[in-house]
Design an enzyme around this catalytic site. Structure first.
Site, short mmCIF file in Angstrom:
data_model
loop_
_atom_site.label_atom_id
_atom_site.label_comp_id
_atom_site.label_asym_id
_atom_site.label_seq_id
_atom_site.Cartn_x
_atom_site.Cartn_y
_atom_site.Cartn_z
N GLY A 144 0.80 -1.23 0.00
CA GLY A 144 0.00 0.00 0.00
C GLY A 144 0.83 1.27 0.00
O GLY A 144 0.47 2.27 -0.64
N ASN A 145 1.99 1.25 0.70
CA ASN A 145 2.79 2.48 0.79
C ASN A 145 3.42 2.87 -0.56
O ASN A 145 3.84 4.00 -0.74
CB ASN A 145 3.86 2.37 1.89
CG ASN A 145 4.90 1.29 1.58
OD1 ASN A 145 4.61 0.30 0.91
ND2 ASN A 145 6.11 1.48 2.07
N LYS A 182 -13.87 -10.84 4.40
CA LYS A 182 -13.23 -9.56 4.11
C LYS A 182 -14.27 -8.47 3.84
O LYS A 182 -14.95 -8.48 2.82
CB LYS A 182 -12.31 -9.73 2.89
CG LYS A 182 -11.16 -8.77 2.92
CD LYS A 182 -10.10 -9.11 1.92
CE LYS A 182 -9.12 -7.97 1.73
NZ LYS A 182 -8.49 -7.51 2.95
N LYS A 242 -2.84 -10.21 -2.48
CA LYS A 242 -1.83 -9.94 -3.51
C LYS A 242 -0.49 -10.64 -3.20
O LYS A 242 0.27 -10.96 -4.12
CB LYS A 242 -1.62 -8.44 -3.70
CG LYS A 242 -0.90 -7.71 -2.57
CD LYS A 242 0.51 -7.33 -2.94
CE LYS A 242 1.26 -6.54 -1.91
NZ LYS A 242 1.03 -6.66 -0.49
N LYS A 245 2.24 -12.28 3.92
CA LYS A 245 3.56 -12.10 3.31
C LYS A 245 4.50 -13.24 3.65
O LYS A 245 5.19 -13.79 2.79
CB LYS A 245 4.18 -10.77 3.76
CG LYS A 245 3.40 -9.56 3.31
CD LYS A 245 4.05 -8.28 3.75
CE LYS A 245 3.03 -7.17 3.82
NZ LYS A 245 2.14 -7.08 2.67
P1 ADP Z 1 1.07 -3.88 2.58
O1 ADP Z 1 0.19 -2.79 2.12
O2 ADP Z 1 2.50 -3.69 2.18
O3 ADP Z 1 0.53 -5.25 2.26
P2 ADP Z 1 0.34 -4.32 5.38
O4 ADP Z 1 -0.05 -3.15 6.24
O5 ADP Z 1 -0.71 -5.24 4.91
O6 ADP Z 1 1.17 -3.69 4.17
O7 ADP Z 1 1.45 -5.18 6.14
C1 ADP Z 1 2.65 -4.62 6.63
C2 ADP Z 1 2.55 -4.26 8.10
O8 ADP Z 1 2.50 -5.43 8.91
C3 ADP Z 1 3.75 -3.53 8.67
O9 ADP Z 1 3.69 -2.16 8.40
C4 ADP Z 1 3.65 -3.84 10.18
O10 ADP Z 1 3.03 -2.78 10.87
C5 ADP Z 1 2.74 -5.05 10.26
N1 ADP Z 1 3.25 -6.21 10.98
C6 ADP Z 1 2.45 -7.09 11.63
N2 ADP Z 1 3.15 -8.08 12.18
C7 ADP Z 1 4.47 -7.84 11.89
C8 ADP Z 1 5.68 -8.52 12.19
N3 ADP Z 1 5.68 -9.65 12.90
N4 ADP Z 1 6.85 -7.99 11.73
C9 ADP Z 1 6.84 -6.87 10.99
N5 ADP Z 1 5.72 -6.17 10.69
C10 ADP Z 1 4.53 -6.65 11.12
MG MG Z 2 -1.38 -6.05 2.94
#
Ligand code: ADP
Ligand code: MG
Length: 310
Positions: free
Chosen positions: A11-12, A127, A210, A272
């Protein structure tokens, strides 16, 4: 050291809203072209949470005031989001490549991803998507085939399933574009979810994660590396706790143990790490890297990020 890479943007990398996205893609394009300049072959994928929400809400609002405007099926919302995001991203990439005198065509591929109609996710859609409806409005929508769920006392929201990706319909086109040295943007928002019905592909009321779709793509094009770019530089265990520990190298076995111990938040870091595991264990030598947007090349060099491998 030159790798075939699936680069999944979080998202970023895209921001929220029109103005933010147009700005964000410039920084994102610089990060992607850095990798291309290093000689890597890159296929780009991306999320679509805020964008698909915006598209869905716009049509919901129109449907409430204008009786003839239909609610859009989720598959159509995802298709629109692929077009909108791809448009901004491919133009930003084109410009950045031209600025660096790199002659490479860029195109967005509207991409469908097969899901299994019997996927258990369809039995329990979880969702939430879009805006809130009253109980009466929700009843009408249920009659029209939508799944509606009460959301924490705030009203009813449409919910869709999040099934596993099974196959990528346009994978041969992705391969052909790669072989021709072109940059392709594909499986945007996890791909348009479709169910196979003979020769017909029926849009499914779902969104595919994704990160999962990107892992499937990486497997199918025989990538060396799946890079998931997000808002954090590394994955942590005990995330946000006093004993938080950032991970640099992570074996598939340890990743699976940490998944079981629930170190990764559902809907954010969990998919992820799951996607990284699926790709890393699919063939020896395959690596997944989770890191922040502007550190991708450093991560490939093993200098930062979390690398998951067998
Ligand atoms: P994206 O849009 O890249 O998919 P998400 O917000 O869905 O991003 O996922 C990334 C976020 O997951 C990070 O910004 C962090 O705040 C969070 N997060 C949750 N658990 C963890 C973890 N164990 N280690 C690192 N980040 C984590
Ligand atoms: Mg995400």
């Amino acid at each position: 050291m030159k790798k075939k890479i699936v680069l999944a943007l979080g998202g970023n990398a895209l921001g929220e809203g029109l103005a933010e996205q147009m700005q964000a893609v410039k920084t994102t394009a610089r990060a992607i072209v850095d990798l291309i300049e290093h000689g890597h072959q890159v296929v780009v994928t991306h999320g679509n949470g805020p964008q698909v929400g915006m598209i869905n809400q716009a049509f919901e609002a129109a449907a409430k005031t204008e009786a003839h405007t239909p609610l859009l099926p989720m598959s159509v919302c995802v298709a629109l989001s692929q077009g909108y995001i791809g448009y901004d991203l491919q133009n930003a990439l084109r410009e950045e490549l031209l600025d660096r005198h790199i002659d490479k065509p860029v195109a967005t591929l509207i991409t469908q991803v097969i899901v299994d109609g019997n996927d258990p996710a369809f039995k329990n859609p979880t969702k939430p998507i879009g805006s809130f409806f009253s109980a009466a409005e929700a009843r009408l929508l249920v009659q029209n085939g939508y799944n509606m769920k009460e959301d924490a006392g705030r009203g009813y929201r449409r919910v869709v399933a999040s099934p596993q990706p099974v196959d990528i319909v346009e994978k041969e086109t992705v391969r052909a574009m790669m072989a021709a040295g072109q940059v392709v943007i594909t499986v945007g928002g996890g791909g348009i979810p479709v169910i196979r019905e003979g020769h017909h592909l029926k849009g499914a009321s779902a969104v595919i994660d994704k990160d999962w779709a990107s892992a499937k793509l990486a497997e199918m094009i025989d990538a060396d590396m799946l890079i998931i770019l997000t808002a954090v530089e590394k994955v942590a265990i005990n995330f946000g706790k006093p004993n938080q520990q950032w991970l640099e190298k992570l074996s598939v076995a340890d990743a699976q143990r940490f998944i079981a111990e629930e170190h990764f938040a559902k809907g954010s870091m969990l998919p992820k790490v799951e996607a990284a595991v699926v790709f890393a264990e699919s063939k020896p030598g395959r690596q997944a890297l989770i890191t922040v947007l502007n550190k991708a090349q450093l991560g490939i060099e093993g200098k930062t990020g979390t690398v998951i491998s067998l």
